[in-house]
Write a protein that holds these residues in place. Structure first.
Motif, PDB file in Angstrom:
ATOM      1  N   TRP A  31      -9.070   1.849   1.292  1.00  0.00           N
ATOM      2  CA  TRP A  31      -8.365   1.569   0.385  1.00  0.00           C
ATOM      3  C   TRP A  31      -8.771   1.983  -1.189  1.00  0.00           C
ATOM      4  N   ARG A  59      -3.866   0.661  -2.823  1.00  0.00           N
ATOM      5  CA  ARG A  59      -3.220  -0.642  -2.607  1.00  0.00           C
ATOM      6  C   ARG A  59      -3.140  -1.074  -4.241  1.00  0.00           C
ATOM      7  N   CYS A  81       0.862  -1.364  -0.116  1.00  0.00           N
ATOM      8  CA  CYS A  81       0.064   0.061   0.001  1.00  0.00           C
ATOM      9  C   CYS A  81       0.985   1.279  -0.014  1.00  0.00           C
TER      10      CYS A  81
END
Lengths: 352, 340
Positions: free
Chosen positions: A167, A266, A103
């Motif tokens: 995310w 991500r 990430c």
């Protein structure tokens, strides 16, 4: 609860290394994390040596450290994504922020770089409001407040114990969902943090998380190990299990759990279709896990996170143990974890 | 998504209820969205005043004389000189980025897609385009339940209470939060009536806005009251309540000193009301909204009557409301499971 003032020196950033080359990860995060202490835990199954760029204040833990503390049988609990929990165990700080090694920092909808660490710290230092839902979300952030109809006695809130971030790009979907919707990417930036109400359960994703270690550290342990657990998030359930324990404990102890900002980006990794084979076990188990946690009631005598975990472990053994042996093992692991936690806290491992 | 569809969604099944004491020039701004739908205008205050409605709208208008005529003695349950009178409209109804927001379309989408009250989805509404249920969400819960209420929000003037308005007179809500979410089962919230949609067939009888305004000790708690009752009943019957999008632009702030006078009793009464609603349970025999509501009214009398005699009157009005509702809507049995 009034605003906490969280100093940088009270924070550990814990990274589980599932890939050996951490240079692009750490360099991209550098402007945001370089002033913090880092704990990097290497997946015990990862054979290559870690490539870590210069200029960070960090401790690195490897398989040999894990074996030394928990023995080689215990170290299976810290394999794969679970290696980060070893970092949680050994941290000497009050707050932990943990982000998966695939990430990266990203931008908000206005194009500004998101300081995910600062946002997590803000989330943990401002109160949570679990007893009544504020329709304008976080009332403590700039430009917002409690709405009409919100009882005044509930406006001081409670301590925030967990901050669950989200995310962009590859969201945390399970394998069946991602396999079915292979093009689905999360591009929606939702500009809000909110408290997840008391007694509402949720899947806590370990991909982008922060917590008050002193308050809930003992509750976060990867006790539920899938037989086919793998090195991709689609093939794990450990964070979901420990997150539910943590939420139940927070509800019992009157602590808050927040969800929403910050976002991280991500990157693509792995194939959902390939993971489908392994994922079914976790998906099936959730059908038992959720009703179980919804029904757990902790006694008034459980006043610390450690006490709560031990109580939950008892109930897991009694109620879920007969459904599937994986739960009986989970219950035992939780008890062992609390013992280990207390040992480490009492300073039984000098030099670590 | 098209902002002007060939046939608007739910054209013959949707009513837009507007309580008012002013002329309705604001409808000009909503014309592209509202023109195809049927409006129910509830005129509060002096019935001899003529309310000007712009040309081209399909509407019915009810003033106080109409309410008295239609409900007879039961008209006592409909508030006078308070926007709570809007609920009469519910009873007679027959069935961010630079783009203009089509609030109506979003409300319809919210109501036509399921809710997920039993487990919180961290990516919010999983039925929205571009989203889904996250890892760990049990598959058995992914079908969701019917959505009874869609609670929208407001940009510009936020819905603050009087004390907050007095302390922060300049605060404006500029944050567009691009999410719809289900409020979990067992969680209460303050329901604002400014931008609200609901499925009348499955929850209508719960949308009573109480006794407020003229002759009453309290005002500006009408929607709060309806919201708490509605949420308890939705939780009991397994229905969903959504909050979030759509946003509307709230342009006129009311006078905070006037608001304070109306609200002040509510501010300290709500300290008792919230625990009351949080602990309210309905028996298994309450299988319809009406039965739930009557049972709730009994609990209001039993537990809140001692707080103030107002609650005795309110409990009676709640019963009157259900009687009036059933009289005007004889065939429909609102059992909470009729929705698609």
């Amino acid at each position: 609860m009034s605003q906490e003032n969280i100093k940088d020196s009270e924070v550990d950033i814990v990274i589980g290394a599932l890939q050996s080359d951490l240079s692009s990860f750490l360099n991209e995060w550098r402007p945001i994390i370089s002033r913090f202490h880092l704990i990097i835990v290497q997946d015990p199954d990862l054979k290559e040596e870690l490539n870590i760029p210069e200029g960070f204040d960090l401790n690195v833990y490897t398989k040999s450290d894990i074996d030394q503390i928990v023995g080689s049988s215990g170290s299976t609990f810290f394999s794969g994504y679970s290696c980060r929990y070893f970092g949680y165990l050994l941290s000497r700080k009050k707050y932990i922020i943990s982000i998966d090694d695939d990430c990266f920092p990203t931008k908000d909808s206005m194009g500004n770089l998101i300081d995910a660490v600062a946002q997590h710290i803000t989330n943990l230092s401002t109160p949570a409001t679990p007893f009544f839902f504020n329709t304008l979300y976080d009332p403590y952030c700039e430009g917002a407040d409690f709405v009409r109809g919100y009882p005044f006695s509930l406006r001081s809130g409670v301590t925030s114990a967990m901050s669950c971030g989200l995310w962009l790009n590859l969201a945390d979907y399970d394998a069946p969902t991602q396999a079915l919707k292979s093009q689905l990417r999360n591009s929606r930036y939702v500009d809000a943090v909110m408290t997840v109400p008391a007694r509402a359960l949720m899947p806590v994703s370990g991909i982008n998380i922060a917590f008050n270690r002193e308050a809930v550290g003992p509750t976060l342990f990867p006790a539920l190990k899938l037989a086919g657990e793998g090195k991709l998030r689609w093939e794990t359930m450990e964070d979901i299990w420990s997150g539910m324990c943590a939420k139940v404990v927070c509800d019992h102890l009157g602590l808050g759990v927040k969800s929403g900002l910050p976002y991280v980006w991500r990157k693509e990794r792995g194939s959902a279709v390939d993971s489908l084979r392994k994922e079914w076990e976790g998906v099936k188990l959730m059908e038992e896990v959720v009703p179980f946690f919804q029904s757990v009631r902790l006694p008034q005598t459980a006043t610390t996170a450690e006490d709560c975990v031990v109580e939950i472990a008892k109930t897991v053994k009694e109620q879920l143990g007969r459904v599937d042996p994986v739960f009986a093992r989970a219950a035992e692991a939780m008890v062992e974890w609390v013992k280990l936690w207390k040992k480490v806290e009492s300073g039984s491992f000098p030099g670590i | 998504m098209a902002s002007t569809a060939a046939v608007p969604l739910l054209k013959d099944e949707l009513d837009i209820v507007i309580p008012t004491i002013r002329n309705l020039e604001f409808l000009e701004m909503w014309r592209p969205f509202f023109e195809q739908y049927h409006l129910i205008i509830v005129q509060d205050g002096d019935p001899s005043k003529t309310i000007k409605v712009p040309e081209g709208f399909d509407y019915e208008l009810y003033n106080r004389n109409d309410i008295n005529r239609i409900l007879g003695p039961k008209a006592s349950c409909i508030s006078f000189k308070d926007s709570a009178c809007r609920c009469f409209g519910y009873m007679v109804a027959k069935d961010p980025s630079g783009k203009d927001i089509n609030a109506l379309e979003q409300h319809i989408k919210n109501l036509l897609s399921p809710s997920s009250p039993f487990f919180f989805n961290t990516l919010y509404d999983p039925y929205r385009e571009g989203a889904d249920f996250v890892r760990g969400y049990p598959f058995s819960l992914r079908e969701g339940v019917p959505t009874a209420v869609s609670h929208g929000l407001w940009l510009n003037i936020p819905d603050y209470d009087a004390p907050t308005q007095l302390v922060k007179p300049r605060e404006r809500n500029t944050r567009y939060v691009d999410a719809v979410m289900t409020i979990p089962k067992g969680t209460l919230f303050p329901m604002c009536g400014m931008n609200l949609a609901f499925n009348r067939e499955i929850i209508g009888p719960a949308m009573y806005f109480g006794l407020m305004g003229d002759g009453q000790p309290i005002g500006r708690y009408d929607d709060m009251w309806a919201g708490w009752c509605t949420k308890v009943i939705c939780d009991h019957l397994g229905l969903g309540v959504k909050t979030g999008l759509p946003y509307i632009w709230h342009s006129k702030a009311s006078n905070p000193f006037v608001n304070l006078k109306k609200e002040y009793k509510g501010i300290y009464w709500q300290e008792e009301l919230i625990p009351f609603f949080q602990s309210a349970t309905l028996s298994k025999d309450c299988t319809t909204v009406q039965k739930c509501y009557i049972e709730l009214s009994k609990q209001v009398k039993a537990k809140l009557g001692k707080l103030d005699d107002y609650f005795n009157k309110l409990a009676d009005a709640m019963v009157t409301w259900i009687e009036a509702w059933d009289e005007l809507n004889p065939s429909a049995e609102t059992n909470g499971s009729a929705a698609k």
